[in-house]
Design an enzyme around this catalytic site. Structure first.
Site, short mmCIF file in Angstrom:
data_model
loop_
_atom_site.label_atom_id
_atom_site.label_comp_id
_atom_site.label_asym_id
_atom_site.label_seq_id
_atom_site.Cartn_x
_atom_site.Cartn_y
_atom_site.Cartn_z
CD GLU A 177 49.61 33.96 17.84
OE1 GLU A 177 50.82 34.17 17.72
OE2 GLU A 177 48.78 34.86 18.02
CD GLU A 194 47.72 40.79 21.79
OE1 GLU A 194 48.02 41.59 20.88
OE2 GLU A 194 48.58 40.14 22.43
N GLY A 199 52.71 36.37 25.18
CA GLY A 199 53.29 37.46 25.98
C GLY A 199 53.45 37.12 27.44
CB SER A 253 56.26 32.75 25.13
OG SER A 253 55.40 33.67 25.78
CE LYS A 263 51.71 40.56 20.44
NZ LYS A 263 51.21 39.86 21.60
#
Ligand code: PEP
Length: 254
Positions: free
Chosen positions: A167, A97, A173, A212, A11
């Site tokens: 995901e 994201e 996260g 995670s 990221k």
């Protein structure tokens, strides 16, 4: 058999010095990993460093995004051919994201997959549901729509050279991880969805889990029949943790 792939998604983290140390750490530890393919998807400014430091190692370089266009007057964008030029093998497409903060829709993501393929890159297509969608019983419908929306534009043949990362947005996260059973169920659903169009492409398709994944839960997740690797965010920023997940890939590889 599908070789496990563990890909780090750094990221927008790091510094030049930090990136160098992390790349060197991953390269050093990669010598003990024999069955798992390893990749690191670094921020654009560190691509050159990645190209230099990964040279001669088995660790592949990747990027986190590319432009929907092949080149030209698109200020601030980076093309697929530029990524190839820096030795990239992989590029992440459609991360949640980017869907959420930059408004990327299935049409734009499909364009990116096509630009990636034209440049010889292997896209890692991310799909996943929000917590609200999961709790509303919409997980399968959301994943199906994300896959179908892309396939409608790229055609199913493109999926012979694509990795998919499941995901769950609620697990990214957050420290919350899908249970191995929850993840396996969605991975099997994705494979079946692809198999409706091509059984051989579905069989060869690598479906990574992301959300995670850590050294402590990687073995259990990677041991699932349809989990072929991991896309690793937070834990990829620490060479020791990232390599421990790669070891889990080796441990569970056929
Ligand atoms: C990701 O964003 O791709 C990801 C999997 O992040 P994390 O491992 O930190 O949940």
């Amino acid at each position: 058999m599908r070789q496990p792939l563990i890909a780090g998604n750094w990221k927008m983290n790091g510094s030049k010095a930090g990136a160098e140390a992390l790349l060197l750490g991953v390269v050093a530890g990669s010598k003990d990993i024999t069955k798992t393919e390893i990749a690191v998807c670094v921020p654009f400014p560190y691509l050159y460093l990645g190209e230099q430091l990964l040279a001669g190692s088995s660790v592949r370089l990747g990027a986190q995004n590319l432009c929907t266009e092949a080149g030209g007057a698109y200020t601030g964008e980076v093309s697929g051919s530029m990524l190839s030029d820096f030795g990239c093998r992989y590029v992440i497409c459609g991360h949640s994201e980017r869907r959420e903060y930059y408004g990327e829709d299935d049409a734009a993501i499909a364009q990116k997959l096509m630009r990636a393929a034209e440049s010889g890159l292997t896209p890692i297509l991310c799909v996943g549901e929000t917590l609200q969608q999961r709790e509303g019983g919409e997980t399968d419908a959301v994943i199906a729509a994300q896959i179908d929306g892309v396939v409608a534009q790229t055609g199913i043949e493109a999926f012979a050279k694509i990795e998919i990362a499941y995901e769950p947005v609620w697990a990214i996260g957050t420290g919350m991880t899908a249970t191995p059973e929850q993840a396996q169920a969605v991975h099997a659903f994705i494979r079946a969805r692809i198999a409706e169009r091509s059984g051989s492409i579905a069989d060869g398709l690598r479906i990574l889990y992301g959300g995670s994944m850590k050294p402590g839960n990687a073995v259990e997740l990677l041991a699932q029949a349809d989990i072929d690797g991991g896309l690793i965010g937070g834990a990829s920023l620490n060479a020791e943790d990232f390599l421990a997940i790669c070891q889990a890939g080796d441990q569970t590889a056929a």
